[in-house]
Scaffold this motif. Structure first.
Motif: not given
Length: 420
Positions: A267, A279, A273
């Motif tokens: 994060s 990812i 994200q």
């Protein structure tokens, strides 16, 4: 202070180990960082919790894996911050490590989906500590229940999640109740013990074919598992769970196999994200919008050549790690990266003794029963790290599946007792 390496890899799971091993063979200078000093085989953690195999069979020291790879340094430390743009990671003591290439393969953590009480009271099953805590809690529960009068109520264990982990865990616990508890405790106690499998989706093993789902469902019911499909868990308490349909199931042990999400370390990395906090990597396994950063395994949303999302499986992680090593070598030597090509090995799930489902390869050749069970054993032996671990697991399985005993000991301790 900043230390620099050709490649810094965060995470000693399937992907990180595969990448480090192949890079080490080429003599590339690698720093592999993990908070544990061992590699753990997560698909078999439920068998550690149910005493089918021991801790030493699903874990192997990272330094033992790389003791012949002099260019690979193993560092036992916890990464607290990642700066993807700078290719750096920082550990708890404030030391910063930079790589010409940065590889993020830090795995995942349980996703409780904001279910009230789940994080506080449920037992996840994603690490060796999780497995030993769950195993100890179940031993404590049985010991305590054995001291109760014969007329005492049911002893329930609830498993949340109808995917492979939930199905395998529920099946293993049910077989312990059926075969092991009567011999080690009493048939009266075994008759009071029940396993409940709960999931919001209407069928077990949702990613499998209807034929495999039907087989798994029938075998679980035959083993004594009580299915609550099509209704989610709305609350987990220290004395049980509440379902969306209003049903309550009293239980001192709730096993959470309801899904995974990427770890919090991503994060603050500066990387965008996607689904599950992971990812969305490019075809060559590199992170978007920044060069020289790879994201692998459970930390990544990886697609195949057709653009379909690949599942969070050990085989995907292992293959992505090996493929990334090839591309990293190309980066460092002036070569060209290639898009990841995944060899689809299909899906498998153990349902119980001599019972499994398998859908092999891209064409999903289906097997159920003993043949799938043998295939499951073969694949998992192949994925285990180390000859000693493979041989020991085979011996444990032979002892377990040919008899009704448990050769491995799980100790009950107050600190791992069910939360009250």
């Amino acid at each position: 202070m900043t230390e620099t390496y050709q490649v810094v890899i965060v995470g000693g799971g399937f992907a990180g180990v595969a990448a480090a091993r192949d890079l080490g063979r080429k003599g590339i200078e690698v720093l592999l960082i993990d908070k544990n000093n061992y590699h753990q085989f997560q698909p078999l953690l439920y068998q550690v919790a149910t005493s089918q195999i021991g801790v030493s069979e699903v874990s192997r020291p990272l330094r033992a894996i790389f003791h012949r790879r002099r260019s690979v340094r193993v560092l036992t430390d916890e990464v607290t911050a990642v700066d993807a743009a700078a290719h750096t990671v920082t550990t708890v003591d404030g030391t910063t490590y930079r790589g010409e290439i940065l590889v993020l393969a830090a795995g995942a953590e349980p996703n409780f989906f904001n279910t009230p009480g789940a994080q506080e009271h449920a037992y996840p099953l994603y690490s060796l500590l999780d497995a030993t805590r769950l195993g100890g809690a179940m031993v404590n529960l049985l010991d305590r229940s054995d001291r109760e009068s014969a007329g005492a109520g049911s002893v329930n264990i609830v498993v949340v999640g109808g995917g492979p982990t939930g199905v395998e865990t529920a099946g293993a616990i049910a077989e312990n109740i059926k075969y092991v508890v009567p011999g080690y405790f009493s048939t009266a106690l075994a008759a009071r013990c029940h396993v409940h499998l709960v999931d919001l989706v209407p069928s077990v093993l949702g990613a499998f074919s209807v034929k495999s789902q039907t087989y798994a469902r029938k075998h679980l019911i035959k083993a004594g598992v009580r299915l609550h499909m099509g209704t989610g868990v709305t609350e987990v308490r220290d004395d049980g769970v509440t379902l969306a349909d209003g049903t309550t199931i009293p239980s001192k042990i709730v096993v959470w196999a309801g899904g995974l999400k990427a770890g919090d370390i991503l994060s603050g990395s500066g990387l965008p994200q996607g689904r599950g906090g992971r990812i969305d990597v490019r075809a060559d396994l590199t992170a978007p919008h920044v060069d020289g950063v790879y994201v692998l395994g459970d930390a990544a949303n990886i697609t195949d050549a057709r653009g379909a999302h690949l599942p969070q499986l050990g085989s995907v992680a292992q293959q992505s790690g090996a493929w990334a090593a090839r591309n990293i070598h190309a980066d460092l030597t002036g070569g060209t990266r290639e898009p990841f090509r995944y060899t689809d090995k299909g899906y498998m799930a153990m349902v119980g003794r001599g019972a499994a489902v398998a859908e092999i390869g891209r064409k999903r050749v289906q097997m159920q029963g003993p043949l799938a069970f043998i295939a499951w054993l073969g694949v998992h032996v192949a994925l285990l790290s180390g000859a000693r671990q493979k041989a020991s697991a085979l011996l444990s399985w032979a002892d377990d599946y040919l008899t009704h005993t448990r050769s491995h000991v799980v100790l009950g301790h107050p600190e791992v007792a069910p939360k009250e």
